[in-house]
Structure formats: structure tokens, C-alpha cells
Scaffold this motif. Structure first.
Motif, short mmCIF file in Angstrom:
data_model
loop_
_atom_site.label_atom_id
_atom_site.label_comp_id
_atom_site.label_asym_id
_atom_site.label_seq_id
_atom_site.Cartn_x
_atom_site.Cartn_y
_atom_site.Cartn_z
N ALA A 148 0.83 -1.22 0.00
CA ALA A 148 0.00 0.00 0.00
C ALA A 148 0.85 1.26 0.00
CB ALA A 148 -0.93 0.00 1.21
N ALA A 149 1.99 1.21 0.68
CA ALA A 149 2.86 2.39 0.80
C ALA A 149 3.98 2.39 -0.25
CB ALA A 149 3.47 2.46 2.20
N SER A 150 4.05 1.35 -1.07
CA SER A 150 5.11 1.20 -2.08
C SER A 150 6.50 1.30 -1.46
CB SER A 150 4.95 2.25 -3.19
OG SER A 150 3.73 2.07 -3.86
N ILE A 151 6.70 0.53 -0.40
CA ILE A 151 7.99 0.48 0.29
C ILE A 151 8.44 -0.97 0.40
CG2 ILE A 151 7.73 2.65 1.56
CD1 ILE A 151 6.72 1.06 3.95
N VAL A 152 9.71 -1.19 0.69
CA VAL A 152 10.23 -2.56 0.79
C VAL A 152 10.26 -3.08 2.22
CG1 VAL A 152 11.59 -2.40 -1.33
CG2 VAL A 152 12.62 -1.75 0.84
N ASP A 153 10.17 -2.19 3.20
CA ASP A 153 10.23 -2.59 4.61
C ASP A 153 9.27 -1.71 5.41
OD1 ASP A 153 10.89 -3.21 7.26
OD2 ASP A 153 13.01 -3.40 6.83
N TRP A 154 8.38 -2.32 6.16
CA TRP A 154 7.37 -1.58 6.92
C TRP A 154 8.00 -0.64 7.93
CZ3 TRP A 154 6.93 -2.11 12.21
CH2 TRP A 154 7.59 -3.19 12.79
N ARG A 155 9.22 -0.95 8.39
CA ARG A 155 9.88 -0.12 9.40
C ARG A 155 10.32 1.24 8.87
NH1 ARG A 155 13.30 -5.26 11.18
NH2 ARG A 155 13.19 -5.37 8.92
N LEU A 156 10.20 1.45 7.56
CA LEU A 156 10.48 2.77 7.00
C LEU A 156 9.39 3.77 7.36
CD1 LEU A 156 11.70 1.71 3.45
CD2 LEU A 156 13.11 2.60 5.34
N ARG A 157 8.18 3.27 7.66
CA ARG A 157 7.04 4.14 7.97
C ARG A 157 6.47 3.94 9.37
NH1 ARG A 157 4.62 5.72 2.89
NH2 ARG A 157 6.44 6.40 1.71
N ALA A 158 6.90 2.89 10.08
CA ALA A 158 6.34 2.61 11.41
C ALA A 158 7.44 2.07 12.32
CB ALA A 158 5.20 1.60 11.30
N ASP A 159 7.23 2.25 13.62
CA ASP A 159 8.19 1.77 14.61
C ASP A 159 7.77 0.46 15.25
OD1 ASP A 159 9.85 4.07 14.34
OD2 ASP A 159 8.45 5.17 15.61
N THR A 160 6.46 0.25 15.36
CA THR A 160 5.96 -0.95 16.03
C THR A 160 4.82 -1.58 15.24
OG1 THR A 160 4.35 0.27 17.36
CG2 THR A 160 6.53 -0.09 18.34
N CYS A 161 4.66 -2.87 15.45
CA CYS A 161 3.57 -3.64 14.86
C CYS A 161 2.88 -4.37 16.01
CB CYS A 161 4.12 -4.63 13.84
SG CYS A 161 2.88 -5.72 13.13
N GLU A 162 1.62 -4.04 16.24
CA GLU A 162 0.86 -4.63 17.36
C GLU A 162 -0.21 -5.57 16.79
OE1 GLU A 162 -2.21 -3.09 20.86
OE2 GLU A 162 -1.39 -1.68 19.40
N VAL A 163 -0.29 -6.78 17.35
CA VAL A 163 -1.26 -7.78 16.90
C VAL A 163 -2.18 -8.12 18.07
CG1 VAL A 163 -1.56 -10.08 15.93
CG2 VAL A 163 0.44 -8.72 15.30
N VAL A 164 -3.50 -7.99 17.82
CA VAL A 164 -4.49 -8.31 18.85
C VAL A 164 -5.53 -9.23 18.24
CG1 VAL A 164 -6.26 -7.36 20.39
CG2 VAL A 164 -4.17 -6.06 19.94
N GLU A 165 -5.78 -10.34 18.91
CA GLU A 165 -6.82 -11.26 18.42
C GLU A 165 -8.19 -10.67 18.71
OE1 GLU A 165 -8.18 -15.92 18.50
OE2 GLU A 165 -6.58 -15.27 19.84
N MET A 166 -9.05 -10.70 17.71
CA MET A 166 -10.40 -10.17 17.87
C MET A 166 -11.30 -11.26 18.42
SD MET A 166 -10.60 -7.87 14.42
CE MET A 166 -12.13 -7.10 14.87
N ALA A 167 -12.27 -10.87 19.22
CA ALA A 167 -13.18 -11.83 19.82
C ALA A 167 -14.15 -12.36 18.79
CB ALA A 167 -13.95 -11.17 20.96
N GLU A 168 -14.51 -13.60 18.92
CA GLU A 168 -15.51 -14.22 18.05
C GLU A 168 -16.89 -13.70 18.46
OE1 GLU A 168 -15.19 -16.82 15.71
OE2 GLU A 168 -13.01 -16.65 15.79
N PRO A 169 -17.77 -13.41 17.50
CA PRO A 169 -19.11 -12.99 17.87
C PRO A 169 -19.86 -14.13 18.54
CG PRO A 169 -18.89 -13.14 15.48
CD PRO A 169 -17.55 -13.42 16.09
N ALA A 170 -20.65 -13.80 19.53
CA ALA A 170 -21.42 -14.82 20.25
C ALA A 170 -22.51 -15.38 19.34
CB ALA A 170 -22.03 -14.22 21.51
N ALA A 171 -22.69 -16.68 19.41
CA ALA A 171 -23.70 -17.32 18.55
C ALA A 171 -25.04 -17.35 19.21
CB ALA A 171 -23.25 -18.74 18.21
#
Length: 71
Positions: free
Chosen positions: A48-71
Motif C-alpha cells: 500500500a505504501a510502495s515500500i520494501v520494509d514496513w519499518r520505513l514508515r512505522a516503529d511498532t507492529c501490534e497484533v491483537v486477536e479479535m473476539a468471536e461474535p457470540a452465537a
């Protein structure tokens, strides 16, 4: 398959000298585990940013699991 929210942040200083975390991009990624979601989101960010390494535009990458919707 689980779903993860992956956020990329850049640390910038404000006018008062305080550091702030600014979101550069966030993606919702389906994956089996968090590291796979991070890898997929990093690839999407670079394309999306036309770059070779994400660290050129950001310092951290945070991953959070999303909750499953209740059935």
C-alpha cells in the motif's frame, strides 16, 4: 480461522516534547496465529505504501486477536 487486528504505529514528538504513538495503518487479517497475521499485514502495508520494509514508515507492529461474535 481466527481474526486479528494488526496496527502499525510511528512514534513522533508533539510541540511540547512528548512522544505520541500515531497509527500509520491498521488491518483486520484472518490467520491461524498472530505471527502469520503480522506477516500478512506487513506485506499489505508495504504494498500500500510502495515500500520494501514496513519499518520505513512505522516503529511498532501490534497484533491483537479479535473476539468471536457470540452465537
Amino acid at each position: 480461522m481466527r481474526t486479528f487486528l494488526v496496527k502499525f504505529h510511528k512514534t513522533v514528538s508533539d510541540g511540547r516534547g512528548y512522544d505520541r504513538q500515531i497509527i500509520q495503518q491498521q488491518s483486520i487479517v484472518p490467520a491461524s496465529y498472530g505471527e502469520a497475521a503480522a506477516d500478512a499485514a506487513k506485506t499489505m502495508f508495504c504494498r500500500a505504501a510502495s515500500i520494501v520494509d514496513w519499518r520505513l514508515r512505522a516503529d511498532t507492529c501490534e497484533v491483537v486477536e479479535m473476539a468471536e461474535p457470540a452465537a
